[in-house]
Write a protein that holds these residues in place. Structure first.
Motif, PDB file in Angstrom:
ATOM      1  N   HIS A  49       2.504   5.218   7.560  1.00  0.00           N
ATOM      2  CA  HIS A  49       2.478   3.905   6.922  1.00  0.00           C
ATOM      3  C   HIS A  49       3.827   3.559   6.295  1.00  0.00           C
ATOM      4  CE1 HIS A  49      -1.789   5.192   6.935  1.00  0.00           C
ATOM      5  NE2 HIS A  49      -2.027   3.918   7.165  1.00  0.00           N
ATOM      6  N   ASN A  50       4.248   2.316   6.494  1.00  0.00           N
ATOM      7  CA  ASN A  50       5.407   1.737   5.830  1.00  0.00           C
ATOM      8  C   ASN A  50       4.968   0.367   5.323  1.00  0.00           C
ATOM      9  OD1 ASN A  50       8.436   2.140   5.404  1.00  0.00           O
ATOM     10  ND2 ASN A  50       8.414   0.086   6.306  1.00  0.00           N
ATOM     11  N   PRO A  51       5.438  -0.067   4.156  1.00  0.00           N
ATOM     12  CA  PRO A  51       4.958  -1.348   3.619  1.00  0.00           C
ATOM     13  C   PRO A  51       5.187  -2.546   4.534  1.00  0.00           C
ATOM     14  CG  PRO A  51       6.083  -0.103   1.925  1.00  0.00           C
ATOM     15  CD  PRO A  51       6.308   0.633   3.205  1.00  0.00           C
ATOM     16  N   GLU A  69       0.834  -1.194   0.000  1.00  0.00           N
ATOM     17  CA  GLU A  69       0.000   0.000   0.000  1.00  0.00           C
ATOM     18  C   GLU A  69       0.873   1.250   0.000  1.00  0.00           C
ATOM     19  OE1 GLU A  69      -2.234  -0.820   3.527  1.00  0.00           O
ATOM     20  OE2 GLU A  69      -3.658  -2.123   2.483  1.00  0.00           O
ATOM     21  N   GLY A  70       0.238   2.397   0.126  1.00  0.00           N
ATOM     22  CA  GLY A  70       0.946   3.668   0.073  1.00  0.00           C
ATOM     23  C   GLY A  70       1.853   3.893   1.273  1.00  0.00           C
ATOM     24  N   MET A  71       2.756   4.871   1.128  1.00  0.00           N
ATOM     25  CA  MET A  71       3.674   5.232   2.195  1.00  0.00           C
ATOM     26  C   MET A  71       3.466   6.690   2.568  1.00  0.00           C
ATOM     27  SD  MET A  71       7.251   3.293   1.203  1.00  0.00           S
ATOM     28  CE  MET A  71       7.539   4.306  -0.242  1.00  0.00           C
ATOM     29  N   ASP A  72       3.420   6.957   3.873  1.00  0.00           N
ATOM     30  CA  ASP A  72       3.359   8.328   4.365  1.00  0.00           C
ATOM     31  C   ASP A  72       3.906   8.332   5.780  1.00  0.00           C
ATOM     32  OD1 ASP A  72       1.274   7.401   6.048  1.00  0.00           O
ATOM     33  OD2 ASP A  72      -0.260   7.986   4.606  1.00  0.00           O
ATOM     34  N   THR A  73       3.639   9.391   6.534  1.00  0.00           N
ATOM     35  CA  THR A  73       4.208   9.496   7.883  1.00  0.00           C
ATOM     36  C   THR A  73       3.644   8.462   8.844  1.00  0.00           C
ATOM     37  OG1 THR A  73       2.553  11.164   8.488  1.00  0.00           O
ATOM     38  CG2 THR A  73       4.683  11.950   7.649  1.00  0.00           C
ATOM     39  N   SER A  75       6.946  12.167  14.926  1.00  0.00           N
ATOM     40  CA  SER A  75       5.784  12.411  14.084  1.00  0.00           C
ATOM     41  C   SER A  75       5.754  11.546  12.830  1.00  0.00           C
ATOM     42  CB  SER A  75       5.733  13.884  13.667  1.00  0.00           C
ATOM     43  OG  SER A  75       6.900  14.232  12.927  1.00  0.00           O
ATOM     44  N   SER A  76       6.859  10.907  12.493  1.00  0.00           N
ATOM     45  CA  SER A  76       6.922  10.079  11.287  1.00  0.00           C
ATOM     46  C   SER A  76       7.322   8.660  11.635  1.00  0.00           C
ATOM     47  CB  SER A  76       7.925  10.658  10.288  1.00  0.00           C
ATOM     48  OG  SER A  76       8.122   9.757   9.202  1.00  0.00           O
ATOM     49  N   ILE A  77       6.666   7.693  10.998  1.00  0.00           N
ATOM     50  CA  ILE A  77       6.986   6.293  11.244  1.00  0.00           C
ATOM     51  C   ILE A  77       8.427   5.974  10.838  1.00  0.00           C
ATOM     52  CG2 ILE A  77       6.167   5.446   9.003  1.00  0.00           C
ATOM     53  CD1 ILE A  77       4.993   3.016  10.489  1.00  0.00           C
ATOM     54  N   ASP A 131       4.832   0.190  15.786  1.00  0.00           N
ATOM     55  CA  ASP A 131       5.555   1.374  15.309  1.00  0.00           C
ATOM     56  C   ASP A 131       4.862   2.655  15.759  1.00  0.00           C
ATOM     57  OD1 ASP A 131       7.378  -0.316  13.826  1.00  0.00           O
ATOM     58  OD2 ASP A 131       5.716  -0.624  12.438  1.00  0.00           O
ATOM     59  N   ARG A 132       3.543   2.696  15.677  1.00  0.00           N
ATOM     60  CA  ARG A 132       2.815   3.878  16.145  1.00  0.00           C
ATOM     61  C   ARG A 132       2.893   3.995  17.664  1.00  0.00           C
ATOM     62  NH1 ARG A 132      -2.586   4.249  12.247  1.00  0.00           N
ATOM     63  NH2 ARG A 132      -1.445   4.125  10.266  1.00  0.00           N
ATOM     64  N   LEU A 133       2.932   2.860  18.338  1.00  0.00           N
ATOM     65  CA  LEU A 133       3.128   2.867  19.791  1.00  0.00           C
ATOM     66  C   LEU A 133       4.462   3.516  20.140  1.00  0.00           C
ATOM     67  CD1 LEU A 133       2.101   1.717  22.600  1.00  0.00           C
ATOM     68  CD2 LEU A 133       3.426  -0.322  22.061  1.00  0.00           C
TER      69      LEU A 133
END
Length: 493
Positions: A259-261, A253-257, A478-480, A468-470
């Motif tokens: 999400h990582n594959p 899926e997409g990548m952003d702050t 602020s970024s994964i 990772d969000r934890l």
């Protein structure tokens, strides 16, 4: 880091290669060294100086600064615990070894033997009696006053980032402690840690697009797992009552702050409880981690104080949508009426067959999450988006499912697990129809899992939390990408 000379980089590289060649010609190839017997580390010496004062130590690490002053020099060495000053003199080393020390470059790996003392300026240091070159650095380190600030380069060359920015290392030390705290809490609760397959013949357990690969010997396509859920619930069928797994998942899926594959989660399942039991576990787990790694239930995140002390706020999805959009899904089941109200509230109407549940979820997903800064449980998701959760006896349009949100991010997902094999098969069939209509994230049917349910899955609560969000929450990132040692990056052409 000491600022590099303004000479051409190619000249620096050549000079270092020349030094290496000279060492090899002298029979002193630093890359032939196989070990160095360390007896001490930088930070423990500095924290407990009284017990180290005057003692001889052998310490090793990377040279990060050097100031030569004729017959004596000061330098700093950094190891896995921190940095410490070195005092290196010609009188203590001898003429030739001191000359060799002066030719050591910033970034070289050295082993130092000497005794601990305090300088006239009050800095705890090591008075070197021997300095050994253990590995040659053929590339210069980033400049002292600029460091490595290019975020793209930091993620691509994390090894340099860790050298140039010691605070980055602390994030990953804390990450390890957080994961350790998760395991310690669940172990103490009587959960058994297990491992389930990463390569699957069916991508199940979540709604996501998988990565596909091919097994040559079996000549079959296989998928990197998108969730361990269906395997873990098979174990509950088999007689385990509390299981969990900490592991890597893969979603194409997409990548952003956020999400990582590939990312890490903990999933846990407990027989004879429901999603309310999972809420209790969630609150107690987060409070345990906060106390263990922070010593407080109030933590700072991006300038906001987050209050983790239980109880957390609880709202149904319909209540949350009503509070933040004004659209009342509890007042009517008429889809056309709700569609008009949602459009007026700025909700983008989803494509395809529109149902009450799909519209409710769209309104929540688009308009509510951004408001959920303090810990909040959102309960009772529509059945259309919850193919593995048990229906609410009081409202079959909904399921006994919650997600919880902190800092306007979804942090975890939980169900009262669906254990009716007939209902499960029907929901898999509905997912398959969604896939045939173009939804490549819809779940594939898993007949073996249905077979497992036919043997009998007890009432079960399940919970998944994004590690990772934890870690982002507890390290104030602020970024994964800042909590992954090696985030996925697009290759440089």
């Amino acid at each position: 880091m000491t600022q590099q000379p303004t000479e051409n980089l190619n000249d620096i590289l050549q000079a270092r290669r020349d030094k290496l060649r000279e060492l090899i010609e002298q029979g002193r190839n630093p890359f032939e060294r196989v070990k160095f017997d360390k007896t001490a580390y930088a930070q423990p010496i500095k924290l407990d100086y009284a017990n180290w004062d005057g003692k001889e130590v052998a310490i090793a690490g990377r040279l990060i600064s050097k100031r030569v002053m004729g017959k004596a020099s000061f330098a700093h060495l950094i190891d896995c615990t921190g940095s410490i000053q070195l005092y290196v003199s010609r009188d203590s080393l001898g003429d030739e070894p001191y000359a060799e020390f002066k030719r050591i470059d910033i970034g070289d790996i050295v082993g130092v033997t000497g005794h601990v003392f305090t300088t006239k300026m009050g800095e705890i240091s090591i008075h070197a009696t021997k300095v050994e070159l253990l590995a040659k650095s053929l590339l210069p380190l980033p400049e002292k006053f600029h460091g490595l600030k290019d975020t793209d380069l930091r993620y691509r060359q994390r090894y340099v980032d860790l050298i140039a920015n010691p605070e980055v290392k602390e994030i990953f030390v804390l990450r390890s402690k957080i994961i350790g705290a998760v395991r310690a809490f669940l172990d103490a609760e009587g959960y058994l840690e297990v491992e389930t397959p990463i390569l699957n013949t069916i991508a199940g357990g979540a709604s996501a697009r998988p990565f596909c690969t091919h097994h040559n010997t079996l000549d079959i396509d296989m998928y990197m797992r998108i969730a361990p859920e269906l395997y873990l619930k098979r174990l509950i069928v088999g007689g385990f009552e509390k299981v969990y797994e900490v592991g890597r998942l893969f979603r194409n899926e997409g990548m952003d702050t956020k999400h990582n594959p590939e990312f890490t989660t903990v999933e846990l399942y407990q027989a004879y409880t429901d999603y309310y039991g999972m809420m209790d576990i969630t609150e107690r787990l987060f409070c345990y981690i906060a106390h263990k790694v922070k010593g407080t239930y109030d933590i700072e995140y991006q300038g906001e104080t987050i209050h983790l002390q239980a109880p957390w706020k609880k709202m149904t999805m319909a209540q949350a949508v009503r509070e933040y959009t004004g659209v009342d899904f509890d007042a009517t089941q008429d889809v056309e009426t709700l569609k008009a109200q949602c459009a007026k509230a700025g909700v983008g109407i989803p494509e395809g067959e529109l149902t009450w549940g799909k519209l409710l979820y769209a309104a929540f997903d688009q308009k509510v999450e951004e408001h959920l800064v303090q810990p909040t449980f959102i309960l009772d998701y529509p059945v259309e988006v919850s193919p593995l959760a048990k229906r609410k006896p009081s409202d079959p349009r909904l399921t006994e499912r919650f997600e919880f949100f902190i800092t306007a991010r979804e942090m975890g997902n939980a169900f009262s697990e669906l254990n009716d094999p007939i209902d499960q098969r029907e929901r898999f069939a509905a997912q398959l129809r969604e896939r045939e209509m173009g939804d490549d994230e819809a779940q594939l049917p898993d007949e073996d899992y249905v077979t497992a349910l036919m043997y009998g899955l007890p009432p079960t609560g399940g919970l998944g939390i994004g590690i990772d969000r934890l870690v982002m929450l507890f390290t104030d990132q602020s970024s994964i990408r800042d909590v992954l040692l090696f985030p996925t990056m697009k290759p440089i052409k």
